[in-house]
Motif scaffolding. Structure first.
Motif, mmCIF file in Angstrom:
data_model
loop_
_atom_site.group_PDB
_atom_site.id
_atom_site.type_symbol
_atom_site.label_atom_id
_atom_site.label_comp_id
_atom_site.label_asym_id
_atom_site.label_seq_id
_atom_site.Cartn_x
_atom_site.Cartn_y
_atom_site.Cartn_z
ATOM 1 N N LEU A 41 0.233 -3.905 -5.883
ATOM 2 C CA LEU A 41 0.445 -2.566 -5.342
ATOM 3 C C LEU A 41 -0.862 -1.785 -5.427
ATOM 4 N N ILE A 42 -1.235 -1.146 -4.360
ATOM 5 C CA ILE A 42 -2.410 -0.271 -4.349
ATOM 6 C C ILE A 42 -1.979 1.098 -3.854
ATOM 7 N N GLY A 43 -2.161 2.096 -4.700
ATOM 8 C CA GLY A 43 -1.900 3.476 -4.316
ATOM 9 C C GLY A 43 -3.150 4.066 -3.694
ATOM 10 N N ALA A 66 -7.103 -5.880 -3.020
ATOM 11 C CA ALA A 66 -5.793 -6.526 -2.887
ATOM 12 C C ALA A 66 -5.897 -8.012 -3.196
ATOM 13 N N GLU A 67 -6.910 -8.641 -2.684
ATOM 14 C CA GLU A 67 -7.090 -10.069 -2.941
ATOM 15 C C GLU A 67 -7.337 -10.334 -4.425
ATOM 16 N N GLU A 68 -8.102 -9.465 -5.064
ATOM 17 C CA GLU A 68 -8.364 -9.633 -6.496
ATOM 18 C C GLU A 68 -7.074 -9.517 -7.298
ATOM 19 N N PHE A 107 0.859 -1.185 0.000
ATOM 20 C CA PHE A 107 0.000 0.000 0.000
ATOM 21 C C PHE A 107 0.896 1.236 0.000
ATOM 22 N N ALA A 108 0.808 2.013 -1.057
ATOM 23 C CA ALA A 108 1.533 3.284 -1.146
ATOM 24 C C ALA A 108 0.540 4.389 -0.808
ATOM 25 N N ASP A 122 -3.342 -0.809 -8.683
ATOM 26 C CA ASP A 122 -4.589 -0.062 -8.777
ATOM 27 C C ASP A 122 -4.482 1.156 -7.859
ATOM 28 N N THR A 123 -5.454 2.046 -7.966
ATOM 29 C CA THR A 123 -5.460 3.242 -7.117
ATOM 30 C C THR A 123 -6.818 3.420 -6.453
#
Length: 733
Positions: free
Chosen positions: A673-675, A727-729, A604-605, A696-697
Motif C-alpha cells: 500500500l502506498i499513500g 511499489a516494486e520494492e 495506491f490510496a 509507505d507514504t
C-alpha cells in the motif's frame, strides 16, 4: 448577621455576608426593574444606579469566590468592567458577547444571577463553586454549551465577529461585545469592524465595549500609554461616529495614583456617581448603536478593581490563592452583600430582558433556513473534457445564495482567482459602489475583506448563529483564519442546538502555485484538519473531480454542527467519477477509480486530484510488469478511522458512521500500500493505522518556484517512476 434574616437558597455556598449596606433603606427596598417589566424605567433613576452598583459588586464577589474555590481562573479583567455588564443587564440587554476568554468566570456569574445556569443543574453558589473548571461544568474559557452565553471565547480578537453576525441576522437587537485593551490589536479587531461597516453601513446594532484597564495578562497593555483624546481619535479614525468614554478617574476622591483607578475605593457617594454616569452612558451608547450610528463605549477603570489584587497581578489565580487566604477573604468581605441585597440583585437579573438569558438570547433558538430544493447538479461525462472543479461547485453556490438571502460567501483572495467567478456574476461582490464591470453592488452576497481572519470570522460566526455560509480561501493562506474557525467547530460540537455546518472551499493547493513559490505552497493546514478529525465533527473532503466536488458540497449543505473543508483544484482536470460514486465515497471514505489484476497487488490510496496524474502513470508502468494495481481516491478520510479513534459520541449532532473492516479491506487490502497526497501526510493516518500490509507514504515536503504542477510534484518526489519503484520494492522485486 442578624439571626432572623432568611438567606435565599441560591446563596448556599456564599462565604461572606455583609451585616448591612449603605443607603439600602433608601434605594433598595424595591427592585428597580418592576414586576412585569424587562428593564429599568430610567437610567437617571438613583435607585437604578444604586442597584446597578450592588449588581456589579455581586458579579465581582462571585467571580472571585468561584475562581478562588479552584485556586485557578481569571478574575481581574472582568472585575474592571463589572459595572458596565451590570448596566447592560439592568437596561434589558442580555445578548452580550466577548472576545476575552479570561472573562469567563464573570460571564458565568452573570448567568448564575439571572438563573440561566439552572438549566445545567447549577442552582446554588456552592454548586457553581464545585463545577467551575470541571468536565461538564463551567470551563475555564467560554464554550458552546453554557446556557445563555452566545459565543465561545479563548483566542483574542474573535468576539467582534460574533457580535456582527448577530447584528446582521437580528436587526433591532443590541449585541454588546467586550474587548480587552490587551487584545485590541489581536489580531484584526479594528480592520474587521471597518470592512463590515463599509459593506453593511446600515447594520450598527453591535456595540464594542472597550475594557480599558491599563494592563494585559502580565504587563501594562500597549494602549495604556494613550491619552483619552488619542483613544477617542483612534476609534473616530476608524469610522466610529459615536465614541463615549467613561473614566473612573473623573470620580476619584481617594487620590489614587496613575491614570487607571479602582472605583470600589471611592467614597460610597462617588461610587454611586460613577455608576450613575456609566449607566447613562451605556444607555446612550445602546440607543446610538440601535439608532444607526457606529458606536463604541470605552470604560476606563483599573484592572482588578474590587478584587484581591490590582493591575496585571489580578489577572489570574495561582495554586495557594484559595478562599482561606487573608487577601482573598478581605476582598470578599469588601464586596459582600446582605441576604436582602443578594435577593434584590437576583430579582432584577431574572426580570431583565424578560427572563433568564438561557430562554431569551438569540443563540438559544434555531433560525429557520429556507429549503434549497433540488440543487442544479451537472453530471459531466467520465473521461470526457477536462473540467474545473471549483467552477462546477460555483453553480451550486449561486443557487444557494439566490435561494437563501442570509447566505454569505467570504473570500480574501478573490473568487475569480479561485475559479469561481461565476459566483461573482451570480451573487455579486458586496460593495457600496455599484460597478457591473466588477460584478459588485451594495446588495451582494460575496464578502471580500483582504483578511482571512475577517473572512473566516464572519462566515463561522454566522454559521454558529444559524445561517448558511461558505468561507473560501487559497489553502496556503487559510491558516490565518483557522483559529476562529477551529474555535467555532469545537463550539458546534458542544452546542445546545442544531446549526448549519461551517463549510469551507480551499483552492489553489500547493501543487498549483509553483510560479508563486513557497509563499503560496503551504499545505500544513491539512495537518490541523487531520488532527481535528478526531474531534468527531470535522470532515476534510477531497473531491477528485468536477462531479465529485458537487456531491461533496451537496452533502455538506445537509449536515449540522460540523466543520467541513472542501479542498480542490482550480485547474481543468479529468472527470473520473460519477455523482453516485462520490455519494458512495462519502459513506465509505473512498472510491476505487482503477483496478487491474496481477500476480501481486499494489494499492495506491490517493488524497487530492492532481496527485492522481502521476499515480495513473505509475500504474501503467507496474501493469506492464504484470503487477495488479488498485487506485483508490480517498475523498472522506474521517470515515476510515475506527469508531474508537474519534470522539464522535461526545458531539451534539453525532455521526457514528465508519467504514467497517470488510469495507476497508475491499478498498485497501493488497500486497503493498502506498499513500499519496500533494499535501500533508497526516491525513493518510486512518489508512496507515488500519492497513496490515507493507506500506509507505509520498507527501509534500517543501515548496519551490517551479513552472508547472508536474515540476513541483517531481521536486517533492511525487513522480510516476518513484511511485512505481517504491511499489516494486515493497513487493520484494
Amino acid at each position: 448577621m442578624t439571626a432572623y434574616i432568611t438567606i435565599p437558597s441560591f446563596c448556599q455556598g456564599i462565604q461572606c455576608f455583609a451585616d448591612s449596606l449603605p443607603e439600602f433603606a433608601t434605594y433598595g427596598t424595591q427592585p428597580a426593574i418592576e414586576a412585569g417589566q424587562t428593564a429599568i424605567a430610567s437610567p437617571s433613576d438613583p435607585r437604578a444606579a444604586y442597584q446597578t452598583l450592588l449588581a456589579a459588586d455581586a458579579l465581582r464577589y462571585l467571580t472571585l469566590q468561584i475562581t478562588a474555590s479552584k485556586q485557578s481562573g481569571h478574575p481581574g479583567g472582568f472585575a474592571s468592567i463589572a459595572e458596565a455588564i451590570a448596566a447592560l443587564v439592568m437596561l434589558g440587554h442580555k445578548n452580550i458577547l466577548t472576545e476575552v476568554g479570561h472573562h469567563a468566570p464573570g460571564f458565568y456569574s452573570n448567568m448564575f444571577l439571572d438563573r440561566s445556569l439552572e438549566d445545567m443543574g447549577i442552582q446554588t453558589v456552592q454548586q457553581m463553586r464545585e463545577r467551575f473548571r470541571e468536565m461538564h461544568g463551567l470551563l475555564g474559557h467560554l464554550s458552546g454549551q453554557i446556557p445563555g452565553l452566545l459565543n465561545p471565547a479563548g483566542p483574542l480578537g474573535q468576539g467582534q465577529h460574533f457580535a456582527m453576525a448577530g447584528a446582521k441576522l437580528h436587526p433591532g437587537i443590541l449585541f454588546p461585545v467586550t474587548i480587552g485593551d490587551g487584545g485590541l490589536g489581536e489580531p484584526y479587531i479594528m480592520s474587521s469592524f471597518g470592512h463590515f461597516h463599509t459593506a453593511f453601513p446600515h447594520i450598527t446594532n453591535f456595540l464594542p465595549i472597550l475594557v480599558w484597564n491599563g494592563y494585559s495578562q502580565e504587563h501594562h497593555s500597549m494602549v495604556s500609554t494613550k491619552t483619552n483624546e488619542a483613544m477617542i481619535q483612534y476609534w473616530e479614525g476608524n469610522s466610529f461616529e459615536e465614541v463615549i468614554l467613561v473614566n473612573a478617574k473623573d470620580f476619584d476622591d481617594t487620590n489614587q495614583p496613575g491614570d487607571y483607578v479602582d472605583s470600589t475605593q471611592f467614597s460610597f457617594k462617588n461610587r454611586l456617581e460613577f455608576v450613575q454616569e456609566l449607566l447613562a452612558a451605556t444607555h446612550q451608547a445602546a440607543q446610538s448603536a440601535l439608532g444607526g450610528k457606529l458606536t463604541v463605549l470605552i470604560v476606563k477603570q483599573l484592572k482588578g478593581a474590587g478584587v484581591h489584587k490590582r493591575g496585571a497581578k489580578s489577572h489570574n489565580l495561582y495554586p495557594g490563592d484559595n478562599t482561606e487566604k487573608d487577601y482573598i477573604v478581605s476582598a470578599l468581605q469588601e464586596r459582600a452583600l446582605t441576604p436582602e441585597g443578594w435577593q434584590l440583585v437576583r430579582t432584577n437579573f431574572e426580570r431583565a430582558a424578560g427572563g433568564p438569558a438561557s430562554g431569551h438570547v438569540v443563540t438559544e433558538k434555531e433560525i429557520p433556513v429556507p429549503e434549497l430544493g433540488q440543487l442544479p447538479l451537472t453530471e459531466y461525462p467520465v473521461k470526457g473534457d477536462k473540467k474545473v472543479a471549483t467552477t462546477a461547485m460555483g453553480e451550486l453556490i449561486v443557487h444557494v445564495g439566490k435561494t437563501d438571502p442570509n447566505f454569505l460567501l467570504t473570500n480574501a483572495d478573490g473568487n475569480a482567482a479561485s475559479g469561481i467567478n461565476n459566483v461573482n456574476i451570480g451573487l455579486k461582490i458586496l460593495h457600496p459602489t455599484p460597478d457591473e464591470d466588477y460584478f459588485q453592488g451594495p446588495q451582494g452576497q460575496v464578502y471580500e475583506p483582504l483578511s482571512e481572519d475577517a473572512c473566516a470570522g464572519l462566515a463561522a460566526g454566522l454559521a454558529l448563529f444559524g445561517a448558511r455560509t461558505l468561507w473560501c480561501s487559497y489553502e496556503s493562506f487559510a491558516i490565518n483564519g483557522l483559529p476562529i474557525w477551529q474555535t467555532v467547530t469545537q463550539a458546534m460540537a458542544e452546542l445546545r442546538r442544531p446549526t448549519p455546518s461551517t463549510i469551507t472551499l480551499f483552492t489553489a493547493g500547493a501543487l498549483e502555485q509553483g510560479r508563486n513559490g513557497w509563499t503560496h505552497q503551504r499545505p500544513e493546514i491539512e495537518n490541523y484538519f487531520a488532527a481535528m478529525m478526531r474531534n468527531g465533527n470535522i470532515f476534510p473532503l477531497f473531491p477528485c473531480d468536477a462531479n465529485s466536488i458537487q456531491v461533496c458540497y451537496e452533502w455538506a449543505l445537509g449536515t449540522k454542527n460540523k466543520g467541513i473543508t472542501i479542498t480542490a483544484s482550480k485547474s481543468p482536470l479529468p472527470v473520473r467519477t460519477t455523482l453516485d460514486q462520490t455519494r458512495q465515497a462519502l459513506q465509505d471514505g473512498g472510491i476505487i477509480l482503477h483496478e487491474t489484476e496481477g500476480k501481486q497487488k499494489v494499492v495506491f490510496a490517493v488524497i487530492g486530484d492532481m496527485p492522481l496524474i502521476p499515480t495513473f502513470e505509475a500504474a501503467l508502468e507496474l501493469e506492464d510488469e504484470g503487477i495488479g494495481v488498485r487506485i483508490v481516491s480517498v475523498i472522506n478520510p474521517r470515515r476510515l478511522y475506527r469508531p474508537t479513534d474519534v470522539a464522535w459520541e461526545t458531539c451534539t449532532e453525532k455521526d457514528s458512521h465508519f467504514l467497517d473492516d470488510v469495507g476497508f479491506d475491499r478498498l485497501f487490502a493488497g500486497d503493498a500500500l502506498i499513500g499519496i497526497t500533494g499535501g500533508a501526510s497526516a491525513l493518510l493516518e486512518p489508512v496507515m493505522l488500519r492497513s496490515t500490509c507493507k506500506r509507505d507514504t509520498f507527501a509534500w515536503k517543501r515548496g519551490e518556484t517551479a513552472s508547472s504542477a508536474g515540476e513541483i510534484m517531481a521536486y517533492n518526489g511525487l513522480r510516476a517512476e518513484n511511485l512505481a519503484k517504491r511499489a516494486e520494492e515493497l513487493l520484494g522485486r
